[in-house]
Write a protein that holds these residues in place. Structure first.
Motif, PDB file in Angstrom:
ATOM      1  N   SER A 132      35.787  41.866  52.397  1.00  0.00           N
ATOM      2  CA  SER A 132      36.770  42.691  51.701  1.00  0.00           C
ATOM      3  C   SER A 132      38.071  41.947  51.447  1.00  0.00           C
ATOM      4  O   SER A 132      38.890  42.377  50.643  1.00  0.00           O
ATOM      5  N   GLU A 146      43.419  39.166  47.871  1.00  0.00           N
ATOM      6  CA  GLU A 146      43.585  40.315  46.981  1.00  0.00           C
ATOM      7  C   GLU A 146      43.284  39.927  45.532  1.00  0.00           C
ATOM      8  O   GLU A 146      42.661  40.690  44.786  1.00  0.00           O
ATOM      9  N   ALA A 149      39.583  39.734  45.271  1.00  0.00           N
ATOM     10  CA  ALA A 149      38.987  41.067  45.258  1.00  0.00           C
ATOM     11  C   ALA A 149      39.183  41.743  43.910  1.00  0.00           C
ATOM     12  O   ALA A 149      38.284  42.409  43.396  1.00  0.00           O
ATOM     13  N   LEU A 150      40.353  41.566  43.310  1.00  0.00           N
ATOM     14  CA  LEU A 150      40.583  42.142  41.993  1.00  0.00           C
ATOM     15  C   LEU A 150      39.710  41.485  40.936  1.00  0.00           C
ATOM     16  O   LEU A 150      39.279  42.127  39.975  1.00  0.00           O
ATOM     17  N   MET A 153      36.130  42.836  41.537  1.00  0.00           N
ATOM     18  CA  MET A 153      36.023  44.273  41.762  1.00  0.00           C
ATOM     19  C   MET A 153      35.149  44.919  40.686  1.00  0.00           C
ATOM     20  O   MET A 153      35.238  44.579  39.514  1.00  0.00           O
ATOM     21  N   LYS A 154      34.286  45.837  41.094  1.00  0.00           N
ATOM     22  CA  LYS A 154      33.419  46.572  40.186  1.00  0.00           C
ATOM     23  C   LYS A 154      34.015  47.962  40.008  1.00  0.00           C
ATOM     24  O   LYS A 154      33.830  48.847  40.831  1.00  0.00           O
ATOM     25  N   ALA A 155      34.753  48.157  38.938  1.00  0.00           N
ATOM     26  CA  ALA A 155      35.425  49.424  38.669  1.00  0.00           C
ATOM     27  C   ALA A 155      34.962  49.941  37.318  1.00  0.00           C
ATOM     28  O   ALA A 155      35.138  49.269  36.300  1.00  0.00           O
TER      29      ALA A 155
END
Length: 310
Positions: A132, A146, A149-150, A153-155
């Motif tokens: 994470s 971070e 992660a961005l 990221m799967k959004a």
């Protein structure tokens, strides 16, 4: 003179039947006429008068060239689907081996940490924290993690981060099918059929142009000499290919056990009923209504045009 208000009401809270027909939304139905139904002497693929006709065991008639091209195209498509399915299975196997390898390496790393480290730690918890990217509020690596992660990221609410679903290829069927009846069809199941042409007006045809059109050909039953039409039921012999009307075929073939034209022996299983041609009448034809469901209107504007009433 203006149109009636009942046909143009736009102050209701629901659509009327006439307004639904104008929009072209929902299930559209159309009554088929004789010009939309295939005659008995036309190919089921090209819809033209057949050339070197061939028939399947269900009675569908095709041109020789059309059905051979169709079977060849189906075989090529089957080969492509089989290759894609094999590649997918190989990819799944490689991913599974890679997953097991990573799991084994992680177990060895956890074992090494627990036996050589001063303070053993929970490996699964630390692995999830590393995945994470969170290492505490005062961590120096928080910003870099971070950002990572961005980036990964799967959004679904962000167009740039929408997850892509993997396309699964199911195991394809390895047999070819009849393009008309959708049943299994092999090349060896096809047999050539022969129609008897009507030569009674041969003298008149000689006076006409030398190249007669295939649309003007008329066929007769070789037994009773009746002209074959779309209203008649026809049978063909798979042993020799001659075509008779159903009445003659069921009356003489089971008794004589030979073809009435070439005297070739035949059996009851050699009688194949051909699909009848269309007449446009509901009593004769089965499927005379075409249906199509549309989620949205056609938008062509044709629905707003009313047919002229004479």
């Amino acid at each position: 003179m203006p149109q009636r208000h009942s046909k143009n009401n736009n102050d209701l809270a629901y659509f009327t039947y006439d307004e639904k027909k104008k929009l072209g939304y929902g299930t559209q139905r159309e009554r088929l006429g004789k010009d939309s139904i295939k005659p008995f002497d036309a190919c089921s693929l090209c819809l033209k008068p057949f050339i070197d006709p061939m028939c399947c065991h269900k009675g569908h008639v095709f041109c020789r060239e059309c059905i051979l091209e169709c079977i060849l195209a189906q075989k090529k498509d089957i080969q492509r689907r089989v290759a894609a399915h094999t590649s997918q299975k190989k990819q799944d196997k490689d991913e599974e081996e890679e997953r097991l390898m990573l799991q084994k390496a992680r177990e060895l790393d956890d074992f090494d940490q627990q036996n050589h480290s001063a303070m053993p730690r929970n490996s699964e918890k630390n692995h999830n924290q590393d995945k994470s990217g969170f290492h505490g509020a005062n961590s120096v690596k928080a910003t870099s993690f971070e950002e990572e992660a961005l980036r990964t990221m799967k959004a679904f609410w962000l167009p740039s981060a929408t997850p892509a679903a993997s396309v699964r290829v199911d195991a394809p069927e390895t047999h070819t099918v009849c393009p008309e009846g959708k049943e299994k069809l092999k090349l060896k199941n096809l047999f050539a059929i022969r129609f008897t042409e009507d030569n009674s007006e041969e003298e008149e045809n000689k006076t006409k142009s030398a190249s007669s059109s295939s649309y003007d050909k008329a066929y007769i039953c070789p037994s009773c000499k009746v002209t074959l039409t779309n209203t008649m039921s026809l049978v063909a012999l798979s042993s020799c290919g001659h075509v008779f009307c159903k009445k003659c075929g069921e009356k003489f073939m089971p008794v004589d056990k030979v073809c009435l034209v070439c005297d070739k022996p035949c059996k009851d299983r050699n009688l194949v009923g051909l699909k009848k041609g269309g007449t446009g009448f509901a009593e004769h034809d089965d499927h005379l209504e075409a249906k199509e469901y549309k989620h949205l209107g056609s938008g062509s504007g044709l629905g707003l045009v009313r047919p002229v009433k004479t």
